[in-house]
Motif scaffolding. Structure first.
Motif, mmCIF file in Angstrom:
data_model
loop_
_atom_site.group_PDB
_atom_site.id
_atom_site.type_symbol
_atom_site.label_atom_id
_atom_site.label_comp_id
_atom_site.label_asym_id
_atom_site.label_seq_id
_atom_site.Cartn_x
_atom_site.Cartn_y
_atom_site.Cartn_z
ATOM 1 N N ALA A 341 0.818 -1.214 0.000
ATOM 2 C CA ALA A 341 0.000 0.000 0.000
ATOM 3 C C ALA A 341 0.849 1.260 0.000
ATOM 4 N N ASP A 342 2.094 1.178 0.457
ATOM 5 C CA ASP A 342 2.962 2.357 0.509
ATOM 6 C C ASP A 342 3.895 2.467 -0.696
ATOM 7 N N SER A 343 3.847 1.512 -1.603
ATOM 8 C CA SER A 343 4.755 1.549 -2.754
ATOM 9 C C SER A 343 3.974 1.436 -4.067
ATOM 10 N N ASP A 344 3.690 0.214 -4.497
ATOM 11 C CA ASP A 344 3.005 0.038 -5.773
ATOM 12 C C ASP A 344 1.583 0.599 -5.752
ATOM 13 N N PHE A 345 0.930 0.597 -4.574
ATOM 14 C CA PHE A 345 -0.455 1.045 -4.457
ATOM 15 C C PHE A 345 -0.557 2.336 -3.652
ATOM 16 N N ILE A 346 0.452 3.185 -3.733
ATOM 17 C CA ILE A 346 0.426 4.432 -2.985
ATOM 18 C C ILE A 346 -0.681 5.356 -3.482
ATOM 19 N N LEU A 347 -0.992 5.322 -4.773
ATOM 20 C CA LEU A 347 -2.076 6.155 -5.284
ATOM 21 C C LEU A 347 -3.424 5.685 -4.758
ATOM 22 N N PHE A 394 8.644 12.324 -20.698
ATOM 23 C CA PHE A 394 7.813 11.185 -21.078
ATOM 24 C C PHE A 394 7.987 10.033 -20.094
ATOM 25 N N LEU A 395 9.185 9.854 -19.587
ATOM 26 C CA LEU A 395 9.444 8.802 -18.608
ATOM 27 C C LEU A 395 8.560 8.979 -17.381
ATOM 28 N N LEU A 396 8.490 10.191 -16.851
ATOM 29 C CA LEU A 396 7.672 10.441 -15.675
ATOM 30 C C LEU A 396 6.191 10.296 -16.002
ATOM 31 N N ALA A 397 5.745 10.894 -17.117
ATOM 32 C CA ALA A 397 4.324 10.855 -17.459
ATOM 33 C C ALA A 397 3.850 9.434 -17.745
ATOM 34 N N PHE A 398 4.621 8.668 -18.489
ATOM 35 C CA PHE A 398 4.209 7.319 -18.828
ATOM 36 C C PHE A 398 4.241 6.399 -17.610
ATOM 37 N N GLN A 399 5.183 6.621 -16.709
ATOM 38 C CA GLN A 399 5.243 5.810 -15.495
ATOM 39 C C GLN A 399 4.010 6.041 -14.631
ATOM 40 N N VAL A 400 3.567 7.290 -14.512
ATOM 41 C CA VAL A 400 2.347 7.579 -13.758
ATOM 42 C C VAL A 400 1.132 6.943 -14.434
ATOM 43 N N PHE A 401 1.089 6.998 -15.761
ATOM 44 C CA PHE A 401 -0.028 6.378 -16.481
ATOM 45 C C PHE A 401 -0.073 4.877 -16.236
ATOM 46 N N VAL A 402 1.072 4.215 -16.268
ATOM 47 C CA VAL A 402 1.105 2.764 -16.074
ATOM 48 C C VAL A 402 0.653 2.398 -14.658
ATOM 49 N N VAL A 403 1.120 3.155 -13.651
ATOM 50 C CA VAL A 403 0.738 2.854 -12.273
ATOM 51 C C VAL A 403 -0.745 3.124 -12.051
ATOM 52 N N LEU A 404 -1.207 4.295 -12.443
ATOM 53 C CA LEU A 404 -2.609 4.655 -12.234
ATOM 54 C C LEU A 404 -3.537 3.775 -13.067
ATOM 55 N N THR A 417 6.465 1.831 -9.548
ATOM 56 C CA THR A 417 6.287 2.788 -8.466
ATOM 57 C C THR A 417 5.989 4.175 -9.021
ATOM 58 N N THR A 418 5.314 4.984 -8.204
ATOM 59 C CA THR A 418 5.001 6.357 -8.584
ATOM 60 C C THR A 418 6.129 7.278 -8.148
ATOM 61 N N PRO A 419 6.670 8.087 -9.034
ATOM 62 C CA PRO A 419 7.798 8.962 -8.669
ATOM 63 C C PRO A 419 7.459 9.868 -7.494
ATOM 64 N N PHE A 420 8.388 9.977 -6.545
ATOM 65 C CA PHE A 420 8.349 10.856 -5.370
ATOM 66 C C PHE A 420 7.337 10.420 -4.312
ATOM 67 N N LEU A 421 6.361 9.617 -4.648
ATOM 68 C CA LEU A 421 5.317 9.260 -3.695
ATOM 69 C C LEU A 421 5.536 7.899 -3.056
ATOM 70 N N ALA A 422 5.978 6.925 -3.843
ATOM 71 C CA ALA A 422 6.080 5.553 -3.367
ATOM 72 C C ALA A 422 7.261 5.386 -2.422
ATOM 73 N N ALA A 423 7.095 4.457 -1.469
ATOM 74 C CA ALA A 423 8.178 4.133 -0.543
ATOM 75 C C ALA A 423 9.243 3.325 -1.275
ATOM 76 N N GLY A 424 10.475 3.543 -0.909
ATOM 77 C CA GLY A 424 11.584 2.834 -1.544
ATOM 78 C C GLY A 424 12.698 3.783 -1.917
#
Length: 512
Positions: A341-347, A394-404, A417-424
């Protein structure tokens, strides 16, 4: 001809004081988030509030002071956006682990990684004085990135967890090398495609049907970089069983390739090649096939109750539904019981605790941060800087799209993981390293050109061309007639000054 003065209103300004005010607001967001979590869970302000606010705020302000000295023309919104996201993620992680028990080891580690990430950002600013110098070492960047990607497949230090090889273990710490490798590969792709863009954009065969262009095919000798990238992405998928990393790596490559060449056919061919490789991987690996089954029908009782089934995704969907419009707060909800919940599912955790309103605010902050990256690319005057900024954005935007998209069942889960938000530590430190490069690229793009360079460009914009066959006559007639046999030609081919008496033998020759 005297050039018109440039309007000062359209010139970029430093706005470092605005940056400072926004950074203080980001620190306030962290403090308010921790206070709300403490009051809702324990009924009092957290005991370690001063440690978190002081440590995080001190690191942010120290980085801001360094920016005033090192990159005074950097975009004033990049650092505040990154700090706000980092602080918000830190407060949510604190609340998630406080519900489960009195220990705050994970939140303390996240604070430590945040400070180390900002220190790494400062190191990047100190080491990379001129971004274009990175273009000198494209193959060194490529080799370093490939080595990092291959480390998890080594039997001694590689760790197999959750069906994928993505981590290495070093003295009790786990590191995800792909988080750092993707930065090096973006620099390599920007340098290589910046050198080859003319050949790749012009040399192509066209498929025509009755004289009508249908498709453009690159030459086989120019298809090499795409083939190598596609082959390595598939090998990475085979070796690590990580569809998310392969998808992210190849998508960034296609984005930079399209930016460099402007050819849609290259992107179409690349997507077809990757789709073919992903289909083969779906047929070969149970882990990939299981992710697709979970995505297609997560509420099937057999899929829900199976080992490694859709329980995690279904609980995440329920948590988002429980959050409603304004959230359940830190003391309620089911997000704390969801694995990762704090990493892959932080959103998902943010959506439950803060509701749809808070989740959309976080998505807008991520969108603004990606927008600043694309703005850097548009403002850059050098093709290498332009391509590198495009790749990072694009790296940041596409990573957020994949996670969300994964946690909302739009696409299969990939474990990113979501940049800046996820634990790790790996994700957070690599995100701050990328911000260091962004700030340096922004300073290079927004910095006004020196006055000497502007004067030299104005002098080169108009050139006097002596026409052949009239040199002797001009020398005899003197300076008074020299101007009649020559014309001042502007850089775009337009006549700036011409002789009063036209001469039929005089030709105006345009440069370029």
């Amino acid at each position: 001809m005297t050039p018109e003065p440039i309007d000062e209103a359209i010139q970029p300004r430093r706005r470092r004081n605005v940056e400072l005010a926004l950074l203080l607001l980001a620190v306030v967001i962290l403090a308010v988030g921790l206070c709300l979590a403490g009051l809702e869970i324990d009924g009092r302000v957290p005991d370690d509030l001063a440690l978190f606010v002081g440590g995080f705020g001190g690191a942010v302000l120290a980085l801001h002071i360094a920016l005033r000295r090192l990159t005074p023309w950097a975009d004033p919104l990049i650092l505040p956006l990154a700090a706000a996201l980092n602080g918000l993620g830190l407060s949510v992680i604190w609340g998630l682990h406080r519900v489960g028990g009195p220990t705050q080891s994970e939140a303390g580690k996240q604070l430590m990684w945040s400070v180390l990430g900002m220190a790494g950002c400062l190191v990047v600013l100190l080491m990379v004085r001129e971004p274009r110098r990175l273009q000198r070492y494209p193959y060194l960047m490529a080799v370093a990135g490939l080595v990092l990607l291959a480390l998890p497949m080594m039997p001694v230090i590689g760790i197999d967890a959750y069906g994928a090889h993505r981590w290495i273990g070093v003295r009790g710490f786990t590191v995800q090398p792909s988080e750092f490798a993707k930065l090096l590969l973006v620099v390599f792709l920007a340098a290589y495609l910046g050198m080859k863009r003319d050949v790749l954009s012009t040399a192509a065969r066209q498929l025509r049907v009755r004289g009508v262009k249908v498709f453009s095919l690159p030459r086989m000798r120019d298809l090499g970089p795409m083939t190598v990238a596609w082959g390595f992405a598939i090998l990475l998928l085979v070796g690590t069983k990580d569809l998310g990393a392969s998808l992210l790596l190849f998508s960034v490559f296609l984005a930079i390739l399209y930016t460099a060449t402007g050819r849609k056919s290259w992107v179409g061919i690349g997507l077809l090649m990757f789709s073919a490789g992903a289909t083969v991987a779906w047929a070969m690996f149970v882990h990939v096939r299981q992710r697709v089954v979970i995505w297609l029908d997560p509420f099937d009782p057999q899929v829900y109750g199976a080992d490694g089934g859709s329980y995690q995704l279904v609980q995440a969907l329920f948590a988002l539904a429980d959050g409603g419009l304004f959230g359940t707060g830190f003391s309620g909800g089911r997000a704390a019981g969801i694995f990762a919940a704090d990493s892959d599912f932080i959103l998902v955790s943010i959506g439950e605790k803060l509701g749809l309103t808070g989740l959309m605010a976080v998505v807008v902050l991520l969108l603004l941060l990606a927008e600043r990256g694309f703005r850097i690319a548009l403002a850059s005057r050098e093709i290498f800087v332009k391509l590198m900024a495009t790749g990072f954005a694009f790296l940041l935007a596409f990573q957020v799209f994949v996670v969300l998209g994964g946690v909302t069942q739009i696409i299969p889960l990939t474990g990113m993981t979501t940049p800046f938000l996820a634990a790790g530590g790996s994700s957070l430190v690599s995100s701050w390293l990328m911000m260091g490069l962004w700030l340096r690229l922004s300073d290079s793009a927004r910095r006004p050109a020196p006055a000497e360079q502007v004067d030299a460009q104005l002098e080169d914009a108009t050139e006097v061309i002596q026409l052949p066959g009239h040199t002797a006559r001009s020398d005899q007639e003197g300076d008074g007639t020299r101007g009649k046999d020559s014309e001042a030609i502007s850089a775009d081919g337009a006549n700036v000054t011409s002789s009063a008496a036209p001469n039929p033998s005089t030709r105006a020759t345009a440069q370029g």
